[in-house]
Design an enzyme around this catalytic site. Structure first.
Site, mmCIF file in Angstrom:
data_model
loop_
_atom_site.group_PDB
_atom_site.id
_atom_site.type_symbol
_atom_site.label_atom_id
_atom_site.label_comp_id
_atom_site.label_asym_id
_atom_site.label_seq_id
_atom_site.Cartn_x
_atom_site.Cartn_y
_atom_site.Cartn_z
ATOM 1 N N THR B 174 14.894 -44.708 -7.352
ATOM 2 C CA THR B 174 16.285 -44.778 -7.800
ATOM 3 C C THR B 174 17.026 -45.778 -6.934
ATOM 4 O O THR B 174 16.598 -46.097 -5.818
ATOM 5 C CB THR B 174 16.953 -43.395 -7.701
ATOM 6 O OG1 THR B 174 16.839 -42.938 -6.351
ATOM 7 C CG2 THR B 174 16.265 -42.400 -8.619
ATOM 8 N N GLU B 319 15.872 -41.931 -13.947
ATOM 9 C CA GLU B 319 15.177 -40.675 -14.235
ATOM 10 C C GLU B 319 14.975 -40.449 -15.732
ATOM 11 O O GLU B 319 14.332 -39.486 -16.147
ATOM 12 C CB GLU B 319 15.987 -39.495 -13.668
ATOM 13 C CG GLU B 319 15.981 -39.396 -12.144
ATOM 14 C CD GLU B 319 17.124 -40.171 -11.499
ATOM 15 O OE1 GLU B 319 17.657 -41.101 -12.151
ATOM 16 O OE2 GLU B 319 17.473 -39.847 -10.356
ATOM 17 N N LYS B 417 38.579 -35.821 -2.827
ATOM 18 C CA LYS B 417 39.272 -34.549 -2.607
ATOM 19 C C LYS B 417 40.539 -34.811 -1.807
ATOM 20 O O LYS B 417 40.484 -35.189 -0.636
ATOM 21 C CB LYS B 417 38.365 -33.563 -1.865
ATOM 22 C CG LYS B 417 38.825 -32.109 -2.045
ATOM 23 C CD LYS B 417 37.717 -31.118 -1.700
ATOM 24 C CE LYS B 417 38.026 -29.744 -2.292
ATOM 25 N NZ LYS B 417 36.905 -28.803 -2.062
ATOM 26 N N TRP B 422 40.778 -32.188 -6.703
ATOM 27 C CA TRP B 422 39.885 -33.299 -7.043
ATOM 28 C C TRP B 422 40.586 -34.406 -7.817
ATOM 29 O O TRP B 422 41.345 -34.139 -8.747
ATOM 30 C CB TRP B 422 38.713 -32.808 -7.904
ATOM 31 C CG TRP B 422 37.758 -31.904 -7.173
ATOM 32 C CD1 TRP B 422 37.621 -30.563 -7.334
ATOM 33 C CD2 TRP B 422 36.837 -32.281 -6.154
ATOM 34 N NE1 TRP B 422 36.656 -30.064 -6.493
ATOM 35 C CE2 TRP B 422 36.151 -31.108 -5.747
ATOM 36 C CE3 TRP B 422 36.516 -33.495 -5.524
ATOM 37 C CZ2 TRP B 422 35.170 -31.110 -4.755
ATOM 38 C CZ3 TRP B 422 35.535 -33.487 -4.549
ATOM 39 C CH2 TRP B 422 34.874 -32.322 -4.171
#
Lengths: 513, 513
Positions: B174, B319, B417, B422
């Site tokens: 990845t 993936e 945050k 959030w």
């Protein structure tokens, strides 16, 4: 990578989740249509699986269907296949006696039949004691043995897909136009891979935005895979029921904005004749995919011109699931050619003994085929249907051009032996069929005391045309002794149960000499 | 039905037999191109398999490649995979140290490298003693360790495909933009099914008549599967080598009549800027498929207008082999949406704990995915990468609209945050990115003594635009406390090795507070 079994229930699962409102539409006799979304269709198919379980149907058991192309037939298909049973499709155009022999061989436990075929189904039941139960679908009015009340009283809680991808899903007998019918068993894996192949941009290229009219029957060779391909992409699947005459198809195409039509050439001849007679147009229709029989160039031009569509030719067989080759959309359409094989199908030309020809292009040979959705062994047979190298002999004669396009040049069994030499009727039919006045042409061998066999020509024509005008184009194109000894005019060419010209019947009626 | 193993060598076998003259074209630096037909390419790839066998490479062994998109790289791919070895692609934009860690983990036996990357390859070799041999490709002049003389002195008699379809074929780490790089192992079966999926008319719809420019690198996520898909249908595969600037791509597209271009958004930005500067046109180009990063609406409109093409958005991951969703061609193009999943891919939205949301449409959730070409377990890991129900958590936040279109709304790890609440930077980036003056926009969290973190905006712009003009569209669209505290102008947005904005570097340079 994740385990992911290639089972056909996944197509309907996908459609129900990602195209829940994608429709399956069935023409009603006399006009109008019934319609259902994929999510609701899946719910009903799950209930049918539970009904079948309740009747004792288990994984691997055969369930026979004797039905037209309809929503109920699609539901029953997915119900049978999803639970791991095997759908044995029966051709209603065969005799009850022929069908009894098939269901006795397949040991079908349940028979599902369209309402108008119920009398025939009962005749089969009476003579095939292995069938425990008849279920009637497609009924416009209350009737005996209806499936519908059982669906209503069952919950959609069957479990689908709990078996290996190599499990059988379907059984179809060959049309028997060239020999005794033999059973072909499809597996989930083979039909899944066949579906992915025909969905390619260079094959049938069916998109979620299409409305696909499946005139090809579900009772033969899986309607060329359309009942799997349409839900796989969420396309609208339009089913004609048993009405496939030109007027019915024209009404259905217009009402449902059909974009792609799939069927044998004779079906489109009927549609064109209807449009020519009525002056109607079908602007939604973009493409027609033909196969199952050679396309006469004149008919192809008439269809492309009158309908304003592109015709894609193709070639397939029951033993190929059934698609073998399809002409890619970007290629110029040519009636004589049947397109190219997509990956997963491979072709080989051999001599009469099965030895590969040293050159594979621009020569004629006996066609063999290999692939992920090609038969290995007929149902109930102990010996493989393939040669030692895994190639299946199709019985077709063919050429492959420099670009890889397949041209079927005849059936090995149709060859006429005259004076010890072979005549290929397909070559004569292609020349005569190119005449604009000729709708359908067939050449068969007639017994002849001197030559053994001699070719005769049978034609269905539109408009006036003399025998001499029919035969003249052959001079210089084929050997002089290939030219038919006689011409017969038929008001209607006899067609076999799959829409192909019924040469067995022609030989019986005209071949005696 | 016949046994037919889904192995990748079949794609090149099919191309060599049915499209022998279909071409793989590689741009030469400084202009011109090298070209080869599929039949000749297969012959050379078979020879490379024999060379590797001679070096002791066996089924299952890893062979690493450190190379640009080129004919030689395609040959080496098919050579490795066809013989049943595993192609471990290395990203040349990573450091030698990072690559050493990867090849030590994969235990690669041989390393194949483009000539200009040979110095880096030798550095790797010196520190990875498991690699027995370096083979150099893509050399314009004689050099050490060249593969070419070995090809010339070998016969094309290797045997391909003699292994199970579940055998591994490739290994890719990845990108590490959101965590430590992890290895993803592809199998023949998963990549074969991935190829059939992207060939569908509703996905990438690549046809034998297309010329496909693969700007996406072969060293990352299989160049989105194009080196398999192009031979599978016989399309012309056009490879840019290492030159992916606008001028080089424009020259290549014009010279090779490219019809479909595939790459990340920044590549097409470079192309459009070049065309705007030179006034040139590329009439052959019909479609561009973008993915790998969100597409700014302004850039999308600029591309569609200036190039006269249709843009298809998509979403994928290493993936996922890597394609997850693609916008079907018939759908109206919308930059914010990444298209729909084709059959074989399924999506699920969950809460932060992985519980499926009761509603799956028009709500935001954590995205999980399942399918035939989705990871089950990272290379060398004992535990699955999936949850108990087999779903792989992507780390992305997403919405799915009523039509099933995916909209990636952010990375769970990118969330900021602030004061215990959030902030989703992707939502801010989408609004700012819609401004015509903004080429690329990134929002990251900066450490803040009072709030913990506060968002800041980094932009690459074209033309004059004030900070206030950049932030004004946010008012009323996001909560007032989401509005970034600061704006930074970057001459060039830093991109990670895969062409995505390098947020790790941005956080390192600008996130310290």
């Amino acid at each position: 990578m994740q385990a992911f079994a290639l089972t056909l229930d996944k197509f309907l699962d996908h459609a129900a989740k990602w195209r829940p409102n994608g429709q399956v539409v069935t023409a009603r006799e006399g006009g109008g249509a019934d319609r259902i979304g994929y999510a609701d269709l899946r719910d009903r198919a799950l209930r049918v699986s539970s009904v079948l379980e309740g009747l004792g149907v288990e994984k691997g058991d055969r369930v026979a269907t004797l039905a037209w192309n309809s929503q109920a037939h699609v539901e029953v298909w997915f119900a049978i296949m999803g639970m791991g049973a095997v759908c044995h499709t029966l051709n209603p155009r065969l005799t009850a006696e022929q069908l009894v022999a098939m269901v006795v061989q397949s040991e079908a436990k349940v028979l599902v039949a369209s309402a108008d075929l119920a009398p025939m189904a009962r005749e089969i039941l009476a003579r095939a004691p292995g069938i425990a139960r008849l279920l009637v679908i497609d009924a416009a009015a209350p009737a005996e043995d209806l499936l519908e009340p059982l669906i209503a009283s069952t919950r959609p809680d069957a479990i689908w897909g709990d078996f290996a991808e190599t499990a059988p899903c379907g059984l179809c007998f060959t049309s028997g136009t060239t020999g005794a019918p033999k059973g072909v068993t499809y597996t989930h894996r083979s039909s899944y891979l066949h579906t992915l192949r025909i969905l390619q941009a260079d094959v049938m290229a069916i998109s979620g935005g299409d409305a696909v009219l499946a005139v090809v029957p579900m009772f033969h060779a899986n309607a060329w895979g359309l009942p799997f391909a349409a839900p796989a992409v969420g396309a609208k699947l339009v089913l004609p029921g048993r009405q496939t005459d030109g007027a019915s198809l024209a009404r259905l195409i217009a009402a449902e904005a059909v974009t792609v039509g799939v069927g044998v050439p004779t079906v489109w001849l009927g549609l064109v004749e209807h449009l020519e007679a009525t002056g109607a147009d079908l602007p939604s229709l973009k493409r027609i995919i033909v196969g199952g029989a050679p396309m006469a160039p004149a008919l192809m031009e008439r269809i492309e011109t009158r309908l304003g569509v592109t015709v894609q030719t193709s070639w397939g067989m029951t033993e190929l699931s059934p698609s073998g080759t399809v002409a890619p959309l970007g290629d110029p359409s040519r009636a004589a050619l049947s397109g190219r094989p997509a990956v997963g199908v491979d072709l080989l030309l051999t001599d009469a003994d099965g030895l590969a020809l040293p050159e594979q292009r621009e020569v004629e040979g006996h066609l063999r085929v290999r692939g992920a959705a090609v038969i290995q062994r007929y149902f109930g047979h102990d010996t493989p249907a393939t040669d030692a190298d895994g190639w299946f002999p199709t019985g077709d004669l063919a050429r492959i051009d420099a670009d890889g396009n397949l041209m079927i040049t005849g059936r090995a069994k149709d060859l006429i032996k005259s004076g010890g030499e072979w005549i290929n009727p397909a070559e004569i039919e292609a020349v005569v069929g190119a005449l604009p006045e000729v709708s359908l042409a067939a050449v068969i061998g007639r017994s002849d005391a001197k030559w053994g066999e001699r070719p005769i020509l049978l034609v269905e024509t539109q408009g006036e045309v003399s025998d001499e005008a029919l035969l003249a184009p052959l001079r210089g194109r084929v050997a002089s002794w290939w030219i038919p000894d006689a011409v017969y005019r038929l008001a209607r060419m006899p067609l076999a149960s799959t829409g192909k010209i019924d040469k067995i019947r022609l030989r019986t009626e005209y071949g005696g000499g």
